[in-house]
Design an enzyme around this catalytic site. Structure first.
Site, PDB file in Angstrom:
ATOM      1  N   LYS A  27     -14.669  17.639  10.944  1.00  0.00           N
ATOM      2  CA  LYS A  27     -15.495  17.668  12.139  1.00  0.00           C
ATOM      3  C   LYS A  27     -15.746  19.120  12.535  1.00  0.00           C
ATOM      4  CE  LYS A  27     -13.986  13.122  13.381  1.00  0.00           C
ATOM      5  NZ  LYS A  27     -12.928  12.285  13.953  1.00  0.00           N
ATOM      6  N   TRP A  48     -20.354  16.037  11.280  1.00  0.00           N
ATOM      7  CA  TRP A  48     -19.364  15.618  10.276  1.00  0.00           C
ATOM      8  C   TRP A  48     -19.734  16.189   8.914  1.00  0.00           C
ATOM      9  CZ3 TRP A  48     -17.737   9.763  10.918  1.00  0.00           C
ATOM     10  CH2 TRP A  48     -17.143   9.597  12.193  1.00  0.00           C
ATOM     11  N   THR A  59       0.861  -1.177   0.000  1.00  0.00           N
ATOM     12  CA  THR A  59       0.000   0.000   0.000  1.00  0.00           C
ATOM     13  C   THR A  59       0.896   1.224   0.000  1.00  0.00           C
ATOM     14  OG1 THR A  59      -0.056   0.079   2.398  1.00  0.00           O
ATOM     15  CG2 THR A  59      -1.769  -1.177   1.314  1.00  0.00           C
ATOM     16  N   GLU A  88      -5.730  -4.072   0.196  1.00  0.00           N
ATOM     17  CA  GLU A  88      -5.944  -5.135   1.179  1.00  0.00           C
ATOM     18  C   GLU A  88      -7.104  -6.052   0.799  1.00  0.00           C
ATOM     19  OE1 GLU A  88      -5.365  -1.996   1.833  1.00  0.00           O
ATOM     20  OE2 GLU A  88      -4.090  -1.734   3.598  1.00  0.00           O
TER      21      GLU A  88
END
Lengths: 542, 542
Positions: free
Chosen positions: A439, A444, A186, A331
């Site tokens: 935030k 959010w 990654t 992944e």
């Protein structure tokens, strides 16, 4: 009681055996680093991947040893995919877009023993080889007579000379299907890169699921162009799906500009292509500027980052190309969700169907997902409640390579780092990366939602929303904008565009114009770098 | 080196979990034995299959114990598919069309412990139960208030009362994916029936391969009607493919006549249906007699026996329905080949494409095949050379149940008993069953070729070609014909129809008219019975 069916391991070599035997003359067309168009087929790819296997035997490589590549999408890379994994070694696709220091770190961590590279990456190899302590063999993916003599790379040989010395007759070994087949690191925006080690079993199950009609829908009738690089999560598994189905494959090589991709699509009759939004943006830009239309392209799958609604609209409405929104991760091999419709959606009109298509999609069979709150309690699938997205399945990572058994899993589930909603029909929508969520005053704000609005502005080429520290609200969003060539926009014009399109408190506090937004090795916007660039920026009034 | 992917067994319970979670409201519609139309969905099927699992626990059944069914295609049968296998028992689908003595032999050989049956099969159960020594529990697939009191079957209970007593909450057990999941006996035209014991792994891999675009091409957008019975090789795996994709399912119950099937297709929007040629013949007959047309059906898969070219033409040309020719066996779960086109065939015109479609098809990924001569030497894929067809793969039988380890395999390959050619593109064509080939003067005559010509005659409803002893030529073919209602045909008219359509020595020596050709439990013509019927027949001049 055990069933009485034949015992047969799921091995990558069986894919190439199948393609060779059942689809021997199906074409593999590549635009090469050399610039020309090269044509071959599965029969020849199979023969040459067997030469690769002999070549690795000859080098003395053992079962499970790593063979690295630094290569574009092309037939030689495909031969390495099957020759390396088929003979029991592990194919390690290095990402040439990473910084040389990262490449060194990754190659050493993976303990690569061989490095095969396209000649366009010779400067990288020259920069890194002295520090790659485990690599014993360097192979340049070119003809013998194209090999420079003074590269400074010890023992460098040409791919064609290397494999040409060996027989095309090779008996693929049989072994445990859980054996490692390939690996990919990654890109790691934080911390060191992490290696994901795929198995033959995970790769074959992923190929089955990926080729299903509810996923990428791949058959022997298709002609596929993977724009997504083979060094990026195995080009989303397309090389394996291709061999499983015998479809025609078209490889773009290093030429990812709109003109090159478009011309290759037209000349080879490509009906399906796969890539990240930034590449499609270039392609659409080329079409628009040159008044061109696709004559054979019917479907694209767009992943790697959320597809801006405006881009999806353009593909579907302006060009009649179906867009499959997909989501996954290194992944996850990488496929997790693909956005295809259900039987119940046939009744909906085009606009209503588009609302469904804009989500990242439904889980394909094999991948289970859930969203959880901060206490790991599962949240409802109501399309509104967002939470941390967790996944599991036979092609999802269990632990990272060389992490000494440390598990990244939470109660058996892999935490994706994405924040998402899932609706009652199972359609998942990424609302943000957990680290990108803004935030503001206890609420959010999805940076993706803000970006999608900005991207719909006709003068905006690219837009990134990031959160900035604010004394009262904790964080407030700003929008970083790259304008299209020749377009001039003001702060107020951009902010006015948000009016009526979102709640007032979700409108960015400011607009920052930049020449370019930094993109990572896989074409994704690098918000961490953007934050670095804006280190000295202060919010108005803050 | 072992890959670092999550370890997850391939279990049938995961199919139902997926369908419940991702496609909970997708419909399952059944015409019931009771005559009415019943509607449910995957969510309810999942809940009720969990009640089945509890019910089996309550009966004290152990892991791997056999649960038999005598049932039509319907939702309760589907619940048993998942409840029985999901909880670790083995689903044994008995074929109600077999002779009661065969059913007794099979149930005893399989050591079935439970028998669940549709009420239409009550007379069979009454005839056999006294001799089924291992069956301890009888369950009638009906409501409690529909259960007759005086059946004579000890302890008979209704399915609804049985499962209704249990919770819909059940944790599917996890176990080795090689565990047995289900079994099916071959109808066995010679010798005793032979049991094929499928595993969870073989079933899931078969479902993946079966749903691929190059096979049955099944997605959440489909509405599928399996006419092929669930007691015949698991309805070709369609119940598993359905749960894997969340498609809508429509079950015909016991009503297989043309009118019933047609009306169900139209009312439910069926776009894909699967069955044997004899059933499609009835359906086409109904459409022709009643001047009806399909409004939603787009594709059919025809297998179980070769599809006569005239039928395929009629579907494709008269009704615009794509016909997928398929081939397989009970021993192959059953899918081996499906006839779908390749990219290279897109250039062909409709007539040329039809020539490809008439073959049984290409091997799907996972099944390997070869043709061999009498010395087991592999024969070329030239489309002309015919030989014994052998197959192998992870959903092909390794040995029969209860055969004490005796292997039916030849060098690891399963001999299918079919004689076939394979062309350079991998398309296989059955030329005959090895036992039906007519050996005339040292040459082979394909009984299927002769039948296909006869079936193309507008007055012929069904035709079977069999070999008859001949003093000079060893065998000579005759054609046994059933004429369409109201049609009168003469021997000479039928024979004249062959002129110019085949070599003169392949034209049958005689025509025998019969009222009906005996069909086996799976709708296939039973040539062994036909030979018995014609025991006293003598060839003209023989």
């Amino acid at each position: 009681m055990i069933g009485l069916m034949q015992s047969q391991q799921l091995l990558i070599s069986s894919l190439m055996d199948f393609a060779e035997r059942h689809h021997g003359d199906a074409e593999i067309v590549s635009r090469r680093v050399e610039g020309d168009i090269h044509r071959t087929n599965y029969r020849q790819i199979a023969a040459r991947s067997k030469q690769v296997a002999h070549g690795l035997d000859h080098m003395g490589l053992g079962f499970g040893d790593r063979v690295a590549t630094l290569a574009w999408n092309g037939y030689r890379h495909l031969e390495l995919y099957f020759g390396v994994s088929g003979s029991g070694r592990v194919l390690h696709t290095l990402n040439p877009r990473l910084h040389p220091e990262q490449i060194v770190w990754i190659a050493n961590h993976a303990q690569d023993q061989v490095l095969c590279f396209d000649m366009s990456f010779l400067p990288i190899v020259q920069a890194v080889h002295a520090n790659c302590s485990t690599i014993k063999h360097y192979v340049a993916l070119c003809d013998a007579n194209k090999l420079p003599t003074d590269t400074g790379i010890p023992g460098l040989q040409s791919y064609e000379a290397w494999i040409g010395a060996h027989s095309t007759d090779y008996h693929w070994p049989e072994f445990d299907e859980d054996s490692a087949s390939s690996m990919c690191y990654t890109s790691g925006t934080t911390g060191n890169p992490k290696g994901v080690l795929y198995s033959h079993r995970s790769t074959l199950l992923h190929a089955f699921a990926g080729a299903l009609p509810d996923a990428l829908n791949i058959s022997a009738r298709d002609c596929i162009l993977p724009v997504v690089p083979m060094f990026h999560v195995n080009a989303w598994g397309l090389p394996y799906c291709a061999a499983m189905t015998g479809c025609k494959l078209v490889f773009p090589g290093p030429s990812m500009d709109g003109k090159s991709i478009f011309e290759l699509m037209e000349s080879e009759g490509v009906n399906f292509a796969a890539g990240v939004p930034t590449v499609w943006q270039m392609l659409l830009g080329y079409l628009q500027s040159n008044q061109r239309r696709f004559s054979t392209l019917k479907r694209t799958v767009i992943g790697g980052a959320a597809c801006p609604p405006a881009m999806m609209q353009s593909f579907q409405v302006d060009y009649g190309v179906e867009v499959l929104h997909a989501w996954g991760m290194t992944e996850m091999s990488p496929l997790g969700t693909v956005c295809t419709l259900k039987n119940k959606h046939a009744k909906l009109d085009a606009a209503q169907q588009m609302q469904v298509r804009l989500k990242q999609g439904r889980g394909i069979f094999g991948v289970d997902m859930k969203i959880v709150d901060d206490n790991r309690a599962e949240l409802p699938w109501d399309g509104k409640t967002s939470g941390d997205l967790l996944v599991k399945g036979p092609w999802v990572v269990s632990e990272y390579f060389g992490s000494d058994g440390a598990s990244p899993l939470v109660d058996g589930w892999f935490p994706t780092g994405d924040v998402a909603t899932i609706d009652a029909d199972g359609y998942m929508q990424i609302t943000d990366r957990s680290k990108d969520v803004i935030k503001s005053g206890g609420e959010w704000i999805s940076s993706i939602d803000v970006e999608n609005i900005a991207m719909a502005h006709p003068g905006v080429a690219m837009a990134a929303c990031i959160g900035m520290k604010h004394p009262k609200w904790d964080e407030r969003p700003i929008i970083v904008v790259v304008t299209k060539p020749g377009v001039t926009l003001t702060r107020d014009e951009v902010l006015a565009f948000f009016v009526g399109k979102t709640a007032k408190w979700q409108v960015p506090d400011d607009v920052v114009f930049v020449d370019a937004i930094p993109l990572g090795g896989t074409g994704k916007m690098q918000k961490s770098k953007l934050r670095d660039m804006l280190r000295d920026y202060r919010l108005p009034g803050a």
